[in-house]
Enzyme design. Structure first.
Site, PDB file in Angstrom:
ATOM      1  N   ASP A   1     -15.679  -4.289   2.916  1.00  0.00           N
ATOM      2  CA  ASP A   1     -14.762  -4.981   2.018  1.00  0.00           C
ATOM      3  C   ASP A   1     -15.587  -5.408   0.814  1.00  0.00           C
ATOM      4  O   ASP A   1     -16.343  -6.371   0.873  1.00  0.00           O
ATOM      5  CB  ASP A   1     -14.154  -6.187   2.744  1.00  0.00           C
ATOM      6  CG  ASP A   1     -13.276  -7.040   1.816  1.00  0.00           C
ATOM      7  OD1 ASP A   1     -13.102  -6.656   0.656  1.00  0.00           O
ATOM      8  OD2 ASP A   1     -12.793  -8.087   2.283  1.00  0.00           O
TER       9      ASP A   1
ATOM     10  N   ASP B   1      -2.382 -11.707  -0.109  1.00  0.00           N
ATOM     11  CA  ASP B   1      -3.841 -11.745  -0.238  1.00  0.00           C
ATOM     12  C   ASP B   1      -4.241 -12.597  -1.445  1.00  0.00           C
ATOM     13  O   ASP B   1      -4.105 -12.175  -2.587  1.00  0.00           O
ATOM     14  CB  ASP B   1      -4.361 -10.298  -0.399  1.00  0.00           C
ATOM     15  CG  ASP B   1      -5.882 -10.232  -0.543  1.00  0.00           C
ATOM     16  OD1 ASP B   1      -6.530 -11.291  -0.704  1.00  0.00           O
ATOM     17  OD2 ASP B   1      -6.419  -9.115  -0.503  1.00  0.00           O
TER      18      ASP B   1
ATOM     19  N   LYS C   1     -16.410  -6.768  -9.709  1.00  0.00           N
ATOM     20  CA  LYS C   1     -15.262  -5.931  -9.326  1.00  0.00           C
ATOM     21  C   LYS C   1     -14.195  -5.909 -10.428  1.00  0.00           C
ATOM     22  O   LYS C   1     -13.503  -4.922 -10.607  1.00  0.00           O
ATOM     23  CB  LYS C   1     -14.669  -6.466  -8.033  1.00  0.00           C
ATOM     24  CG  LYS C   1     -13.569  -5.614  -7.432  1.00  0.00           C
ATOM     25  CD  LYS C   1     -13.189  -6.171  -6.082  1.00  0.00           C
ATOM     26  CE  LYS C   1     -12.068  -5.396  -5.429  1.00  0.00           C
ATOM     27  NZ  LYS C   1     -11.766  -5.965  -4.104  1.00  0.00           N
TER      28      LYS C   1
ATOM     29  N   GLU D   1      -6.643  -2.368   0.644  1.00  0.00           N
ATOM     30  CA  GLU D   1      -6.941  -3.619   1.347  1.00  0.00           C
ATOM     31  C   GLU D   1      -5.783  -4.099   2.230  1.00  0.00           C
ATOM     32  O   GLU D   1      -6.006  -4.456   3.391  1.00  0.00           O
ATOM     33  CB  GLU D   1      -7.354  -4.696   0.348  1.00  0.00           C
ATOM     34  CG  GLU D   1      -8.738  -4.423  -0.254  1.00  0.00           C
ATOM     35  CD  GLU D   1      -9.021  -5.219  -1.518  1.00  0.00           C
ATOM     36  OE1 GLU D   1      -8.193  -6.064  -1.886  1.00  0.00           O
ATOM     37  OE2 GLU D   1     -10.064  -4.968  -2.141  1.00  0.00           O
TER      38      GLU D   1
END
Lengths: 177, 618
Positions: free
Chosen positions: B25, B207, B86, B185
């Site tokens: 992850d 999320d 990211k 994800e």
């Protein structure tokens, strides 16, 4: 995987317009479980490339059979008949006139007293026409009248476009209100 | 008689034949690596026992450090301490500029519009920086699993476009990892909860991470997952809760000096206060000016209420996109550390009218799901029923006349997929055609994401509309795109393979790999240098001590001066940064001081022999 099989044969289905959607879904998943690249992630590059090709083919076949319009078109393609834009034939004048009226109704819908009701009425009218075109295709194809079947497809393309424009208009109005 | 070995179906005969595969992850704030061991998927910890690796890299002239150690340098060395990389993956320089205010880094523009960050170790791309995080995770996994990794499943947000996915895959390649699959994800989170075991259902994955919020609606049918719709806010996350709280703290302490260092410290304090308020009702903070401020859970919930509502509005929009009503959702899965905030759980529960899944640590759930999938993809579970069928997250198209986008593959089309579209020339005698590939749902080129541009040359001059150019899009199971174009009418094949502009070309990847080998060589040189410096120091110290001790007795004045001069030569060589030079300097000094060592040896032997009889020597 035998790439020379037609899409119906690929999924062990009878070649024809009527199709059991649940069966299509089940066989599609079985085939993907066999051929999907994930099944070959730990195998050689050549096997992985083959898997991408096979899985792509399965997805194309599934998408084609899933949609009644694409399925109808595909059936005629199998018979060597050009359809849709490739066909140079004219649609009957009364059908085109009817389409123009429906489009006018769509364009004026936002200015009517109850735009959503107008759009709903328009949608059910277009859907009913779509249904009758599919019925016509089904019987014409079954009787081997491919020319008449092809005409249904061109009509269906008009109706398909109209239906998606009705939906887009609904979304737009939804956002404004 | 041969003994037959009987194994349970799906179990490997020999545990050593199991292939080591991990799920990674690669998060905005934290990253994790997980693997299936003895049938159980678990995240792997570092030697100190920490599972979360802060996605932070600190660069100095000596190299990169990753994780908590790097994070500790944020205040002292902000420009060289890279966080939230990211957010920059697969982004162009111009896009990065719009984020500029939020990012304390210095940028330079690289080839192909890719942004580079200026660091003490040179200009680095987001791909290189992400690769450093992946290397750290890969090293941790190899160490704790005890072997070479067969491959990894790396998770990406469901909404990631082609450039962002490509950049993630490039980072893995650069880190020496074989990517078994890029996995969405939310799908990973649903897999972690074993929701794939159910016959059918609709799952919402909520999320809320450090910097992003994602909501995904998935449909599963007999082991097959399908992403129906995704939405969210790429600039909303736990950091915003911290920010809201630190702003509130500033209001309580108007006289507090507002330097960048103080502000950073305040964010850190706000974060730990937020975390503490999950357990306790009130916390007291001591600010950098020694002022004490108390904050209650209720106050914090008031501060975070607008943020929670914002996420729920996004949920509503996404459900509409999916054509699903809230009561049609069978399961709600919570992902991301920020879902620990009690106000978030309450909000989600009320919106979906059901208890969300929170049993698995929300920080680890994505990595756990990725590990389960990695185990299957590595071939460790040949009978596994799970198959993840993905769809294209955003439509792909080409620019046509008037700055409009013609869609070639629509979003939510199952992948892998290939589709060709034919175009024609619009001028008589036109011999070249610009192919501009875009991704997005909007109709205008300017509103879509530009992925690649290339020119198809060598079209034979013909009347307008006579040439037939077929452009083929091929999207693989990871959602990565390849485009080729071909002129058909004359049979001239001039196909071009392109990669998204903001990803890296294969040549660039190769170059970077070479650089990293070069860098490994630099590392070796650095180590050798240190060894030789230590060697030189040892010789200088011992020689000086010997001169001080025995110089008067064993050396004449000339010899003594010569030796002291030679020592000075080595001392100055020691400070040059060339290990070879120091090494020969050490050898030279050892050689010229040989006679002195020999005399000292003789002297000590004579001393040792004094008063002893020859027959006692054996």
């Amino acid at each position: 995987m035998n790439l020379s099989q037609n899409y119906f044969e690929l999924f062990d289905l009878d070649t024809g317009f009527v199709l059991d959607r649940a069966e299509l879904d089940t066989v599609f998943r079985e085939r993907q479980k066999e051929y999907h690249p994930d099944r070959f992630a730990h195998k050689s590059d050549a096997e992985q490339r083959q898997a991408v090709q096979n899985s792509t083919h399965l997805n194309t076949a599934y998408e084609t059979l899933k949609s009644p319009l694409l399925r109808a078109q595909y059936l005629l393609t199998l018979q060597g008949v050009l359809t849709g834009e490739e066909s140079r034939k004219q649609l009957p004048m009364d059908f085109l006139m009817q389409q123009m009226e429906l489009r006018e109704t769509l364009a004026e819908a936002p200015d009517t007293a109850d735009p959503f009701a107008t759009l709903e009425a328009l949608e059910s009218k277009a859907s009913a026409l779509e249904k009758s075109c599919f019925d016509h295709f089904e019987s014409a194809y079954a009787e081997g009248d491919l020319e008449s079947a092809e005409e249904s497809i061109r009509k269906l393309q008009f109706l398909n476009k109209l239906l998606s424009e009705i939906e887009a208009m609904e979304d737009r109005l939804d956002e404004e209100f | 008689m041969a003994l037959l070995q009987i194994a349970e179906p799906g179990m490997s005969l020999d545990p050593h034949q199991r292939k080591l595969a991990v799920g990674i992850d690669l998060g905005t704030t934290n990253s994790l690596v997980a693997s299936v061991r003895n049938g159980v998927a678990e995240t792997l910890s570092d030697q100190a026992g920490y599972h979360l690796l802060p996605s932070v890299v600190h660069y100095s002239e000596l190299g990169a450090t990753v994780g908590a150690e790097a994070l500790s340098k944020v205040s002292d060395d902000p420009f060289n301490t890279i966080q939230s990389i990211k957010r920059l993956m697969g982004r162009s320089s111009s896009e990065v500029l719009t984020l500029g205010d939020q990012l304390p880094y210095q940028f330079s523009e690289g080839e192909g519009g890719m942004p580079y960050l200026k660091t003490a170790l040179g200009d680095l791309s987001p791909v290189q920086i992400s690769a450093d995080i992946l290397k750290a995770l890969s090293a941790r996994a190899a160490e704790s699993l005890g072997g070479e990794l067969e491959g990894a499943v790396i998770t990406v947000p469901a909404y990631f476009d082609d450039a962002q996915r490509q950049a993630t895959k490039d980072a893995a390649t650069l880190a020496g990892l074989k990517v078994l699959r890029l996995l969405n994800e939310p799908t990973a989170a649903a897999v972690a909860y074993g929701l794939d075991q159910q016959d059918k259902g609709v799952v919402a994955v909520y999320d809320l991470g450090g910097g992003t919020f994602d909501i995904s609606i998935l449909r599963l049918t007999k082991g097959v997952f399908e992403v129906l719709a995704t939405g969210g806010d790429s600039a909303l996350g736990g950091d915003d809760f911290d920010h809201a709280l630190s702003q509130w703290l500033l209001d309580q302490a108007p006289e507090l000096e507002r330097t960048p260092a103080v502000m950073r410290a305040l964010m850190v304090q706000a974060r730990s206060a937020k975390e503490a308020l999950t357990e306790v009702d009130s916390v007291t903070l001591t600010l950098s000016n020694d002022q004490q401020v108390s904050v209650t859970r209720q106050q914090f919930e008031q501060l975070s209420a607008p943020l929670v509502s914002k996420t729920l509005r996004a949920c509503k929009r996404t459900l509409k996109d999916a054509g699903i009503k809230p009561d049609e959702i069978n399961d709600v899965v919570m992902v991301g550390g920020s879902t620990r905030v009690p106000a978030v759980v309450e909000g989600v529960k009320a919106f979906f009218n059901r208890e969300p899944h929170t049993d698995i640590d929300p920080d680890r759930v994505v990595a756990v799901g990725a590990a389960l999938q990695a185990d299957i993809l590595a071939g460790n579970k040949p009978d596994a029923d799970l198959l993840l069928l993905d769809v294209l997250p955003l439509s792909l198209g080409l620019e046509t006349m008037g700055g409009l986008v013609e869609k070639v593959i629509h979003r939510n089309t199952p992948i892998p997929v290939a589709r060709a579209q034919e175009f024609t020339t619009y001028q008589d005698g036109q011999t070249a055609m610009l192919v501009h590939v875009l991704q997005g749902e909007r109709e205008l080129v300017d509103d879509c994401r530009s992925l690649a541009q290339f020119t198809l040359r060598g079209i034979p001059p013909m009347a307008a509309g006579a040439a037939k150019i077929r452009v083929t899009f091929q999207v693989d199971a990871d959602g990565l795109l390849n485009v080729s174009a071909k002129e058909l009418s004359t049979g001239i094949e001039s196909a071009v393979q392109v990669k998204p502009s903001y990803g890296l070309s294969d040549t660039e990847i190769t170059q970077m790999l070479t650089d990293s080998y070069q860098f490994a060589a630099d590392d070796k040189e650095r180590r050798a240098l240190r060894e030789q410096q230590v060697e030189a120091d040892r010789l200088i110290v011992s020689l000086e001590a010997a001169i001080a001790e025995d110089g008067d007795q064993l050396l004449n004045e000339q010899e003594r001066q010569d030796l002291l001069a030679e020592i000075e030569v080595l001392r100055s060589l020691r400070d040059t940064a060339v290990s070879k030079a120091i090494e020969s300097g050490v050898e030279h000094l050892a050689h010229v001081s040989d006679f002195f060592a020999a005399r000292r040896m003789d002297q000590s032997i004579q001393k040792a022999l004094q008063g002893q009889r020859v027959d006692q020597l054996d």
